[in-house]
Scaffold this motif. Structure first.
Motif, PDB file in Angstrom:
ATOM      1  N   ILE A  22     -29.746 -34.100 -57.581  1.00 40.98           N
ATOM      2  CA  ILE A  22     -29.105 -32.984 -58.285  1.00 40.98           C
ATOM      3  C   ILE A  22     -28.333 -32.104 -57.310  1.00 40.98           C
ATOM      4  O   ILE A  22     -27.170 -31.757 -57.533  1.00 40.98           O
ATOM      5  CB  ILE A  22     -30.162 -32.160 -59.065  1.00 40.98           C
ATOM      6  CG1 ILE A  22     -30.767 -33.007 -60.191  1.00 40.98           C
ATOM      7  CG2 ILE A  22     -29.550 -30.875 -59.610  1.00 40.98           C
ATOM      8  CD1 ILE A  22     -32.049 -32.430 -60.781  1.00 40.98           C
ATOM      9  N   SER A  23     -28.974 -31.757 -56.211  1.00 40.42           N
ATOM     10  CA  SER A  23     -28.333 -30.890 -55.206  1.00 40.42           C
ATOM     11  C   SER A  23     -27.087 -31.534 -54.610  1.00 40.42           C
ATOM     12  O   SER A  23     -26.072 -30.863 -54.394  1.00 40.42           O
ATOM     13  CB  SER A  23     -29.317 -30.569 -54.081  1.00 40.42           C
ATOM     14  OG  SER A  23     -30.398 -29.835 -54.556  1.00 40.42           O
ATOM     15  N   LEU A  24     -27.158 -32.824 -54.344  1.00 40.62           N
ATOM     16  CA  LEU A  24     -25.999 -33.515 -53.775  1.00 40.62           C
ATOM     17  C   LEU A  24     -24.839 -33.560 -54.760  1.00 40.62           C
ATOM     18  O   LEU A  24     -23.684 -33.318 -54.394  1.00 40.62           O
ATOM     19  CB  LEU A  24     -26.387 -34.937 -53.354  1.00 40.62           C
ATOM     20  CG  LEU A  24     -27.283 -35.038 -52.124  1.00 40.62           C
ATOM     21  CD1 LEU A  24     -27.819 -36.448 -51.969  1.00 40.62           C
ATOM     22  CD2 LEU A  24     -26.506 -34.626 -50.881  1.00 40.62           C
ATOM     23  N   LYS A  25     -25.114 -33.873 -56.011  1.00 40.74           N
ATOM     24  CA  LYS A  25     -24.051 -33.951 -57.018  1.00 40.74           C
ATOM     25  C   LYS A  25     -23.435 -32.586 -57.296  1.00 40.74           C
ATOM     26  O   LYS A  25     -22.243 -32.480 -57.568  1.00 40.74           O
ATOM     27  CB  LYS A  25     -24.582 -34.542 -58.322  1.00 40.74           C
ATOM     28  CG  LYS A  25     -24.642 -36.030 -58.314  1.00 40.74           C
ATOM     29  CD  LYS A  25     -23.254 -36.659 -58.269  1.00 40.74           C
ATOM     30  CE  LYS A  25     -23.375 -38.161 -58.391  1.00 40.74           C
ATOM     31  NZ  LYS A  25     -22.099 -38.832 -58.295  1.00 40.74           N
ATOM     32  N   GLU A  26     -24.248 -31.534 -57.221  1.00 45.12           N
ATOM     33  CA  GLU A  26     -23.737 -30.184 -57.468  1.00 45.12           C
ATOM     34  C   GLU A  26     -23.082 -29.598 -56.229  1.00 45.12           C
ATOM     35  O   GLU A  26     -22.470 -28.539 -56.301  1.00 45.12           O
ATOM     36  CB  GLU A  26     -24.869 -29.277 -57.947  1.00 45.12           C
ATOM     37  CG  GLU A  26     -25.372 -29.646 -59.330  1.00 45.12           C
ATOM     38  CD  GLU A  26     -26.526 -28.783 -59.792  1.00 45.12           C
ATOM     39  OE1 GLU A  26     -27.212 -28.171 -58.945  1.00 45.12           O
ATOM     40  OE2 GLU A  26     -26.746 -28.741 -61.010  1.00 45.12           O
ATOM     41  N   GLY A  27     -23.241 -30.251 -55.080  1.00 45.83           N
ATOM     42  CA  GLY A  27     -22.628 -29.769 -53.848  1.00 45.83           C
ATOM     43  C   GLY A  27     -23.364 -28.621 -53.193  1.00 45.83           C
ATOM     44  O   GLY A  27     -22.796 -27.921 -52.360  1.00 45.83           O
ATOM     45  N   THR A  28     -24.632 -28.406 -53.560  1.00 43.38           N
ATOM     46  CA  THR A  28     -25.391 -27.299 -52.969  1.00 43.38           C
ATOM     47  C   THR A  28     -26.086 -27.686 -51.668  1.00 43.38           C
ATOM     48  O   THR A  28     -26.594 -26.820 -50.975  1.00 43.38           O
ATOM     49  CB  THR A  28     -26.443 -26.757 -53.963  1.00 43.38           C
ATOM     50  OG1 THR A  28     -27.287 -27.829 -54.373  1.00 43.38           O
ATOM     51  CG2 THR A  28     -25.770 -26.145 -55.186  1.00 43.38           C
ATOM     52  N   THR A  29     -26.093 -28.983 -51.354  1.00 41.44           N
ATOM     53  CA  THR A  29     -26.608 -29.446 -50.064  1.00 41.44           C
ATOM     54  C   THR A  29     -25.578 -30.398 -49.464  1.00 41.44           C
ATOM     55  O   THR A  29     -24.800 -31.019 -50.190  1.00 41.44           O
ATOM     56  CB  THR A  29     -27.962 -30.184 -50.190  1.00 41.44           C
ATOM     57  OG1 THR A  29     -27.811 -31.301 -51.057  1.00 41.44           O
ATOM     58  CG2 THR A  29     -29.045 -29.283 -50.712  1.00 41.44           C
ATOM     59  N   PRO A  30     -25.574 -30.509 -48.147  1.00 36.47           N
ATOM     60  CA  PRO A  30     -24.614 -31.410 -47.500  1.00 36.47           C
ATOM     61  C   PRO A  30     -24.840 -32.858 -47.926  1.00 36.47           C
ATOM     62  O   PRO A  30     -25.958 -33.274 -48.203  1.00 36.47           O
ATOM     63  CB  PRO A  30     -24.908 -31.242 -46.002  1.00 36.47           C
ATOM     64  CG  PRO A  30     -25.666 -29.969 -45.879  1.00 36.47           C
ATOM     65  CD  PRO A  30     -26.376 -29.764 -47.169  1.00 36.47           C
ATOM     66  N   TRP A  31     -23.752 -33.605 -47.965  1.00 31.50           N
ATOM     67  CA  TRP A  31     -23.782 -34.998 -48.379  1.00 31.50           C
ATOM     68  C   TRP A  31     -24.634 -35.829 -47.425  1.00 31.50           C
ATOM     69  O   TRP A  31     -24.603 -35.623 -46.219  1.00 31.50           O
ATOM     70  CB  TRP A  31     -22.363 -35.542 -48.428  1.00 31.50           C
ATOM     71  CG  TRP A  31     -22.300 -36.878 -49.083  1.00 31.50           C
ATOM     72  CD1 TRP A  31     -22.166 -38.073 -48.460  1.00 31.50           C
ATOM     73  CD2 TRP A  31     -22.397 -37.145 -50.476  1.00 31.50           C
ATOM     74  NE1 TRP A  31     -22.165 -39.086 -49.386  1.00 31.50           N
ATOM     75  CE2 TRP A  31     -22.306 -38.540 -50.635  1.00 31.50           C
ATOM     76  CE3 TRP A  31     -22.550 -36.353 -51.611  1.00 31.50           C
ATOM     77  CZ2 TRP A  31     -22.360 -39.151 -51.878  1.00 31.50           C
ATOM     78  CZ3 TRP A  31     -22.605 -36.966 -52.838  1.00 31.50           C
ATOM     79  CH2 TRP A  31     -22.508 -38.344 -52.966  1.00 31.50           C
ATOM     80  N   ILE A  32     -25.387 -36.772 -47.983  1.00 34.68           N
ATOM     81  CA  ILE A  32     -26.197 -37.698 -47.200  1.00 34.68           C
ATOM     82  C   ILE A  32     -25.611 -39.088 -47.391  1.00 34.68           C
ATOM     83  O   ILE A  32     -25.618 -39.617 -48.499  1.00 34.68           O
ATOM     84  CB  ILE A  32     -27.670 -37.692 -47.662  1.00 34.68           C
ATOM     85  CG1 ILE A  32     -28.275 -36.309 -47.518  1.00 34.68           C
ATOM     86  CG2 ILE A  32     -28.483 -38.724 -46.895  1.00 34.68           C
ATOM     87  CD1 ILE A  32     -29.649 -36.165 -48.166  1.00 34.68           C
ATOM     88  N   ASN A  33     -25.078 -39.669 -46.318  1.00 26.96           N
ATOM     89  CA  ASN A  33     -24.508 -41.019 -46.407  1.00 26.96           C
ATOM     90  C   ASN A  33     -25.584 -42.013 -46.793  1.00 26.96           C
ATOM     91  O   ASN A  33     -26.690 -41.983 -46.268  1.00 26.96           O
ATOM     92  CB  ASN A  33     -23.876 -41.441 -45.081  1.00 26.96           C
ATOM     93  CG  ASN A  33     -22.567 -40.725 -44.824  1.00 26.96           C
ATOM     94  OD1 ASN A  33     -21.894 -40.291 -45.750  1.00 26.96           O
ATOM     95  ND2 ASN A  33     -22.208 -40.593 -43.564  1.00 26.96           N
TER      96      ASN A  33
END
Length: 73
Positions: A21-32
């Motif tokens: 959820i956090s990754l899709k919303e952009g609230t946490t840095p992207w994890i490759n």
């Protein structure tokens, strides 16, 4: 599997959904290479809520010992 193992598994799955959820919303840095669950953010929110409810119930379990006999436990 013990009840503690089960709780640890549920916590790990909850964290996975929260990270997705956090990754899709952009609230946490992207994890490759992050392995997203099936569905969309709304589905993930629902799954996270259900996992949280299950963990809350698990915390309130009252363990008791019983032995099966021919007359019952």
């Amino acid at each position: 599997m013990t009840i503690n193992d089960f709780g640890t598994c549920l916590k790990a799955r909850l964290k996975w959904y929260q990270n997705a959820i956090s990754l899709k919303e952009g609230t946490t840095p992207w994890i490759n290479g992050f392995d997203f669950p099936e569905g969309n953010v709304d589905t993930w929110r629902g799954a996270a809520k259900e996992l949280k409810n299950s963990l809350d119930m698990l915390d309130n379990l009252q363990p008791k010992l019983s032995v099966s006999t021919p007359l019952g436990p």
